[in-house]
Design a protein around this motif. Structure first.
Motif, PDB file in Angstrom:
ATOM      1  N   GLY A 135       0.846  -1.191   0.000  1.00 12.07           N
ATOM      2  CA  GLY A 135       0.000   0.000   0.000  1.00 12.07           C
ATOM      3  C   GLY A 135       0.879   1.238   0.000  1.00 12.07           C
ATOM      4  O   GLY A 135       2.074   1.167   0.280  1.00 12.07           O
ATOM      5  N   VAL A 141      -4.992  -0.875  -2.509  1.00  8.29           N
ATOM      6  CA  VAL A 141      -3.986  -1.746  -1.896  1.00  8.29           C
ATOM      7  C   VAL A 141      -3.931  -2.981  -2.783  1.00  8.29           C
ATOM      8  O   VAL A 141      -4.966  -3.441  -3.274  1.00  8.29           O
ATOM      9  CB  VAL A 141      -4.398  -2.119  -0.452  1.00  8.29           C
ATOM     10  N   GLN A 161      -4.089   7.606   1.023  1.00 10.57           N
ATOM     11  CA  GLN A 161      -2.851   6.906   1.353  1.00 10.57           C
ATOM     12  C   GLN A 161      -3.100   5.803   2.385  1.00 10.57           C
ATOM     13  O   GLN A 161      -3.876   5.988   3.325  1.00 10.57           O
ATOM     14  CB  GLN A 161      -1.820   7.895   1.914  1.00 10.57           C
ATOM     15  N   THR A 162      -2.411   4.664   2.199  1.00 14.25           N
ATOM     16  CA  THR A 162      -2.409   3.597   3.198  1.00 14.25           C
ATOM     17  C   THR A 162      -1.134   3.722   4.011  1.00 14.25           C
ATOM     18  O   THR A 162      -0.034   3.787   3.452  1.00 14.25           O
ATOM     19  CB  THR A 162      -2.483   2.214   2.514  1.00 14.25           C
ATOM     20  N   ILE A 165      -0.321  -1.938   7.106  1.00 18.08           N
ATOM     21  CA  ILE A 165      -1.121  -3.138   6.815  1.00 18.08           C
ATOM     22  C   ILE A 165      -0.843  -4.147   7.921  1.00 18.08           C
ATOM     23  O   ILE A 165       0.311  -4.316   8.326  1.00 18.08           O
ATOM     24  CB  ILE A 165      -0.723  -3.744   5.450  1.00 18.08           C
ATOM     25  N   THR A 176      -6.114  -2.310   7.151  1.00 16.44           N
ATOM     26  CA  THR A 176      -5.279  -1.220   6.651  1.00 16.44           C
ATOM     27  C   THR A 176      -5.587   0.025   7.480  1.00 16.44           C
ATOM     28  O   THR A 176      -6.742   0.255   7.852  1.00 16.44           O
ATOM     29  CB  THR A 176      -5.557  -0.911   5.160  1.00 16.44           C
ATOM     30  N   SER A 177      -4.552   0.793   7.782  1.00 11.74           N
ATOM     31  CA  SER A 177      -4.790   2.096   8.406  1.00 11.74           C
ATOM     32  C   SER A 177      -4.523   3.142   7.338  1.00 11.74           C
ATOM     33  O   SER A 177      -3.593   3.017   6.541  1.00 11.74           O
ATOM     34  CB  SER A 177      -3.894   2.302   9.627  1.00 11.74           C
ATOM     35  N   THR A 178      -5.360   4.164   7.301  1.00  9.71           N
ATOM     36  CA  THR A 178      -5.331   5.118   6.195  1.00  9.71           C
ATOM     37  C   THR A 178      -5.312   6.554   6.720  1.00  9.71           C
ATOM     38  O   THR A 178      -5.468   6.793   7.917  1.00  9.71           O
ATOM     39  CB  THR A 178      -6.583   4.951   5.306  1.00  9.71           C
TER      40      THR A 178
END
Length: 327
Positions: A135, A141, A161-162, A165, A176-178
């Protein structure tokens, strides 16, 4: 490594908090983004580092503190690098949008591919060693298969944006954190995905208006932690519906926009995190209290990781390009 040998046969015992500095390894000329111990126990004296100086390095971080290998396959900052499960290859991704799988002995690229976006995070699948997810600066992703050099699946999120993961145990689901935080809501900050179908399971996991630069899984309990830009670590269930534990917040360290990593000790009793003021904080996992704050670096400490075999060995890295080993 002779130091690791006596511990290989025995069960990992209680984690001790390191007290003294053993090695200061500062051969990187730019910030160190990521460090990782080799996942192969017999080779776990080796530490991998990825830096903004466009290089990846492998160190003997247990016996000598020396740099063993340097790889310069990227033309821009290397944002993410991970050992393969066999410990013979390194997967890396960077701001040049390139993905490389490098043989650590020969330095040759086994796999190289141009991605459509700059890469900020990579993770291997926990049970399928030829598959990884990447990502970065994109709403998408991607899952790749190294054997075919092709994209297996695309996961589409309405984000820019990622940041990180995290595979959940067995790899059927991942998070996923975004950077999707708007003024009125924080949905999509952490998204849970079904790995096979690429369907979104949930985007209503974390409701506070902070981005989460890193995620980490508890080694023994079905829990995960998210590092937040609210200067605290939030605890969640790793099982649906991934509820936050409102009674526990790990506070005291500072994040302040840095991609500060966090990790559990191998026995699961401690939670360790870097801090933008250069310190390392050790929290009691059960009580969320600070046990110790170690002044490790002059600039932001972006990662602190316990050795998988030796119970008190810790590696830290900083925005100044230093890597330090503590015991």
């Amino acid at each position: 490594s002779e130091l690791i040998k006596p511990y290989l046969g025995s069960k990992y015992k209680f984690t001790e908090i390191p007290k003294s500095l053993i090695f200061c390894m500062s051969k990187h000329s730019g910030p160190v983004n990521e460090i990782q111990w080799s996942p192969v126990r017999e080779q776990s004296h080796m530490l991998l580092s990825a830096s903004m100086d466009k290089t990846i390095k492998v160190w003997d971080a247990v016996d000598t503190g020396c740099c063993l290998k340097k790889y310069s396959c990227h033309s821009c900052a290397v944002r993410a690098a991970r050992w393969s499960s066999c410990g013979r290859q390194i997967l890396s991704g960077g701001f040049d949008s390139m993905l490389h799988l490098t043989d650590i002995e020969t330095g040759k690229q086994i796999f190289s591919s141009k991605n459509e976006f700059r890469i900020s995070t990579l993770k291997f699948h926990p049970t399928e060693s030829n598959i990884f997810i990447c990502g970065g600066f994109s709403p998408e992703v991607k899952a790749w298969d190294i054997r075919t050099s092709k994209v297996l699946r695309v996961y589409k999120a309405a984000v820019q944006q990622t940041l990180d993961i995290l595979f959940l145990p067995e790899g059927r689901e991942f998070l996923t954190s975004t950077d999707a935080v708007s003024r009125d809501s924080a949905d999509r900050t952490i998204i849970a995905w079904d790995f096979q179908s690429a369907a979104k399971i949930s985007n209503q996991i974390f409701h506070e208006r902070y981005t989460c630069p890193s995620l980490t899984l508890h080694p023994k309990e079905p829990m995960f932690v998210a590092q937040t830009n609210g200067n605290y670590l939030a605890l969640f269930s790793a099982q649906r519906p991934y509820r936050i534990n409102k009674k526990k917040r790990y506070e005291g360290h500072k994040v302040e926009g840095f991609a500060v990593g966090c990790e559990f000790s191998p026995d699961g009793t401690l939670l360790v995190t870097g801090s933008s003021d250069g310190k390392v904080f050790f929290y009691n996992y059960h009580t969320a209290r600070i046990i110790r704050a170690l002044s490790a670096h002059k600039e932001a400490c972006v990662s602190a990781i316990f050795h998988p075999v030796l119970p008190s060995l810790l590696a830290t890295c900083s925005w100044a390009g230093e890597i330090k080993i503590w015991q």
